[in-house]
Design an enzyme around this catalytic site. Structure first.
Site, PDB file in Angstrom:
ATOM      1  N   HIS A 303       0.762  -1.102  -0.121  1.00  0.00           N
ATOM      2  CA  HIS A 303       0.421   0.009   0.162  1.00  0.00           C
ATOM      3  C   HIS A 303       0.738   1.441  -0.080  1.00  0.00           C
ATOM      4  CE1 HIS A 303      -3.070   3.261   1.251  1.00  0.00           C
ATOM      5  NE2 HIS A 303      -3.796   2.008   0.916  1.00  0.00           N
ATOM      6  N   ASP A 360      -8.291  -5.973   0.010  1.00  0.00           N
ATOM      7  CA  ASP A 360      -8.241  -5.883  -1.046  1.00  0.00           C
ATOM      8  C   ASP A 360      -8.142  -7.390  -0.736  1.00  0.00           C
ATOM      9  OD1 ASP A 360      -9.642  -4.135  -2.447  1.00  0.00           O
ATOM     10  OD2 ASP A 360      -8.251  -3.260  -2.990  1.00  0.00           O
TER      11      ASP A 360
HETATM   12  N1  ACO Z   1       4.230  -7.017  -4.579  1.00  0.00           N
HETATM   13  C1  ACO Z   1       5.580  -7.992  -4.965  1.00  0.00           C
HETATM   14  N2  ACO Z   1       5.988  -6.815  -4.676  1.00  0.00           N
HETATM   15  C2  ACO Z   1       5.815  -5.516  -4.991  1.00  0.00           C
HETATM   16  C3  ACO Z   1       3.717  -5.351  -4.255  1.00  0.00           C
HETATM   17  C4  ACO Z   1       3.285  -6.013  -4.399  1.00  0.00           C
HETATM   18  N3  ACO Z   1       2.190  -6.281  -4.137  1.00  0.00           N
HETATM   19  N4  ACO Z   1       4.228  -4.088  -3.879  1.00  0.00           N
HETATM   20  C5  ACO Z   1       4.979  -2.932  -3.713  1.00  0.00           C
HETATM   21  N5  ACO Z   1       6.374  -4.371  -4.526  1.00  0.00           N
HETATM   22  C6  ACO Z   1       7.983  -3.171  -3.582  1.00  0.00           C
HETATM   23  C7  ACO Z   1       8.308  -2.615  -5.785  1.00  0.00           C
HETATM   24  O1  ACO Z   1       8.537  -3.826  -6.810  1.00  0.00           O
HETATM   25  C8  ACO Z   1       8.973  -2.511  -5.309  1.00  0.00           C
HETATM   26  O2  ACO Z   1      10.530  -2.668  -4.777  1.00  0.00           O
HETATM   27  P1  ACO Z   1      11.621  -2.193  -5.057  1.00  0.00           P
HETATM   28  O3  ACO Z   1      12.090  -1.440  -4.159  1.00  0.00           O
HETATM   29  O4  ACO Z   1      12.408  -3.010  -4.789  1.00  0.00           O
HETATM   30  O5  ACO Z   1      11.825  -2.031  -6.932  1.00  0.00           O
HETATM   31  C9  ACO Z   1       8.467  -1.377  -4.001  1.00  0.00           C
HETATM   32  O6  ACO Z   1       8.044  -2.795  -3.606  1.00  0.00           O
HETATM   33  C10 ACO Z   1       7.781  -0.102  -3.884  1.00  0.00           C
HETATM   34  O7  ACO Z   1       6.475   0.025  -4.827  1.00  0.00           O
HETATM   35  P2  ACO Z   1       6.193   1.210  -5.301  1.00  0.00           P
HETATM   36  O8  ACO Z   1       5.482   0.263  -6.700  1.00  0.00           O
HETATM   37  O9  ACO Z   1       6.762   1.731  -5.448  1.00  0.00           O
HETATM   38  O10 ACO Z   1       5.530   1.339  -4.451  1.00  0.00           O
HETATM   39  P3  ACO Z   1       4.177   1.449  -4.325  1.00  0.00           P
HETATM   40  O11 ACO Z   1       4.053   2.633  -2.856  1.00  0.00           O
HETATM   41  O12 ACO Z   1       3.844   2.786  -5.455  1.00  0.00           O
HETATM   42  O13 ACO Z   1       2.963   0.975  -4.432  1.00  0.00           O
HETATM   43  C11 ACO Z   1       0.757  -0.734  -4.769  1.00  0.00           C
HETATM   44  C12 ACO Z   1       1.503   0.484  -3.577  1.00  0.00           C
HETATM   45  C13 ACO Z   1       0.803   0.079  -6.102  1.00  0.00           C
HETATM   46  C14 ACO Z   1      -0.353  -0.603  -3.652  1.00  0.00           C
HETATM   47  C15 ACO Z   1       1.698  -1.892  -5.023  1.00  0.00           C
HETATM   48  O14 ACO Z   1       2.267  -2.176  -2.817  1.00  0.00           O
HETATM   49  C16 ACO Z   1       1.049  -3.111  -5.369  1.00  0.00           C
HETATM   50  O15 ACO Z   1       0.990  -2.661  -6.967  1.00  0.00           O
HETATM   51  N6  ACO Z   1      -0.016  -3.656  -4.813  1.00  0.00           N
HETATM   52  C17 ACO Z   1      -0.291  -4.482  -5.548  1.00  0.00           C
HETATM   53  C18 ACO Z   1      -1.621  -4.225  -6.152  1.00  0.00           C
HETATM   54  C19 ACO Z   1      -2.796  -4.134  -4.903  1.00  0.00           C
HETATM   55  O16 ACO Z   1      -2.689  -4.782  -4.231  1.00  0.00           O
HETATM   56  N7  ACO Z   1      -3.664  -2.624  -4.781  1.00  0.00           N
HETATM   57  C20 ACO Z   1      -4.651  -2.675  -3.926  1.00  0.00           C
HETATM   58  C21 ACO Z   1      -4.261  -1.370  -3.132  1.00  0.00           C
HETATM   59  S1  ACO Z   1      -5.145  -1.383  -1.876  1.00  0.00           S
HETATM   60  C22 ACO Z   1      -6.245   0.525  -2.592  1.00  0.00           C
HETATM   61  O17 ACO Z   1      -6.224   1.181  -3.429  1.00  0.00           O
HETATM   62  C23 ACO Z   1      -7.365  -0.019  -1.732  1.00  0.00           C
END
Ligand code: ACO
Length: 425
Positions: A303, A360
């Site tokens: 998140h 979720d």
């Molecule tokens: N699985 C694996 N790795 C992940 C995940 C995940 N679900 N989420 C983040 N990471 C990793 C990224 O690869 C990145 O790794 P690195 O630094 O080694 O390159 C690091 O964590 C940071 O990721 P970002 O994308 O920069 O973090 P951000 O804050 O932008 O992401 C997000 C938030 C979009 C929710 C992300 O965690 C994600 O894509 N999750 C899966 C989708 C999801 O569940 N979305 C629902 C969110 S809740 C809502 O909107 C109701």
């Protein structure tokens, strides 16, 4: 403690005021930065940018706190209903008994949708995603319900119409997509029960309301009711800042919510869990999620703000267990979800990246148990988020400092280049 920060640029010193929120969070006010220094800030994805001040929702991502108008979401999930929480968000305080009754009457009076809107539904291709349909239909509401002259009355009316009609529109889209007869709202049923009846009642099989299912839906919606300046809410505020009508702003919010990185994650989680059940490839899924070269992510994990457990997820997981037990459902997806969570929480990658299950992760299993089809999951989220979007739109409208949202950029394209006629290219 100082109430400003100093910025030194090209030998000159600038003082930027510090703004402090009611929970002690701090921000540097850069409203005059460009005017005074010629500089702008660059913050791709806005992770360090406050776009507004707001009195609606407080969340602390490090401590796992979420409160609407100061009230912890745990208390609302235990004691409130979705209708009451919607009132709280939109009007800023809990209603009295009389106000709640009045609100119910208004919701009931506005629950029907114009019969001509059915023609739109019937002409969408059968394979259309319900989120695309919902976004279009909400935008279309403005053509069916034109503006009232009195702004105050207009806002109250539009807000009530939307809260009530979105629920009817969503149920209609489900019925029509299945080729079934539309079920009209019933005045004797409360908000969540009415929705379930419109979704599942049929002339050949009357729907029997189960109070635990009704309660689960109400709590599901309470947990989604607002989440401060997330992607879809920011879309509502940004589009609203051009002073478009509320329907158009909400339609933009629905479109933003549809994305799999945002509200679309609840559908993506179920698809991921189903594929693990089918292919028995849990270890491979985890390895893919950890592989930086692979764009795959563990859906329902991580998140932007929560760097610990999402408080909504804890309530959702508990509710999921209770509901499935009550309904005597054994869902293999729940076993897989719990196993996946357990493995991920012990894994260095997920620990070091602060990746915990979000709301979720279990919400789809709750919706499946209620009988909601997977492609309607994000629509369910949208109905829940509606009061939050409306409250945020209303707050921005009332804010004397709220301006047209128009960020700047740092241009990195070519310098001035002469036009070349087509035969010389
Ligand atoms: N699985 C694996 N790795 C992940 C995940 C995940 N679900 N989420 C983040 N990471 C990793 C990224 O690869 C990145 O790794 P690195 O630094 O080694 O390159 C690091 O964590 C940071 O990721 P970002 O994308 O920069 O973090 P951000 O804050 O932008 O992401 C997000 C938030 C979009 C929710 C992300 O965690 C994600 O894509 N999750 C899966 C989708 C999801 O569940 N979305 C629902 C969110 S809740 C809502 O909107 C109701």
């Amino acid at each position: 403690m100082s109430d400003f920060v100093k910025l030194v640029y090209e030998g000159k010193e600038f003082k930027l005021p510090i703004i402090t929120g009611s929970e002690g969070e701090k921000a540097i006010d850069i409203s005059n930065l460009r005017q005074e220094t010629g500089l702008i800030t660059l913050d791709t994805g806005y992770a360090n940018t406050g776009s507004c001040t707001s009195a609606i929702t407080f969340m602390d991502g490090e401590k796992g706190i979420l409160r609407y108008r100061g009230i912890p979401v745990e208390q609302l999930a235990e004691h409130s209903t979705f209708k009451e929480t919607a009132y709280l968000l939109v009007h800023g305080r809990l209603p009295t008994r009389q106000e709640l009754t009045q609100f119910s009457i208004l919701l009931n009076d506005n629950s029907l949708v114009h019969e001509d809107m059915r023609a739109f539904y019937e002409n969408f291709p059968r394979s259309s995603h319900p989120m695309g349909i919902l976004s279009s239909m909400v935008n279309a509401l403005r053509s069916f319900y034109p503006e009232l002259q009195d702004l105050e009355e207009e806002i109250n009316m539009t807000v009530t119409r939307l809260l009530s009609k979105v629920r009817t529109l969503a149920a209609m889209s489900y019925k029509i997509s299945r080729g079934h007869k539309v079920v009209y709202p019933r005045p004797d049923l409360a908000y969540s029960a009415n929705f379930l009846n419109m979704m599942f009642d049929s002339p050949v099989k009357p729907y029997e309301l189960d109070q635990d299912v009704v309660r689960a839906l109400s709590v599901f919606w309470i947990l989604h009711a607002d989440h401060e300046q997330n992607c879809s809410t920011s879309a509502v505020r940004m589009v609203g800042s051009a002073r478009v009508n509320l329907y158009a702003a909400i339609s933009a919010g629905i479109a933003a919510l549809w994305g799999p990185l945002h509200g679309g994650a609840n559908q993506a989680v179920i698809e991921m869990l189903s594929s693990i059940v089918k292919n028995r490839n849990m270890a491979q899924v985890i390895e893919r999620a950890k592989d930086r070269k692979d764009p795959f992510r563990l859906m329902g994990f991580g998140h932007r703000v929560y760097k610990t457990f999402d408080p909504r997820m804890k309530i959702m997981k508990k509710m999921c267990d209770k509901l499935l037990k009550k309904l005597k459902i054994e869902d293999p997806l729940l076993d897989v979800a719990k196993e996946l969570e357990e493995i991920a929480l012990k894994d260095d990658y997920f620990i070091s990246h602060n990746l915990y299950p979000n709301v979720d992760f279990y919400s789809g299993i709750v919706l499946r148990a209620i009988g909601i089809p997977t492609n309607m999951f994000t629509v369910m989220f949208a109905i829940g988020r509606l009061p939050g979007w409306i409250a945020q739109w209303k707050e921005s409208l009332d804010d004397p400092n709220w301006k047209l949202c128009r960020p700047r950029q740092i241009y990195i394209g070519p310098a001035q280049t002469d036009y070349v006629s087509i035969d010389k290219r």
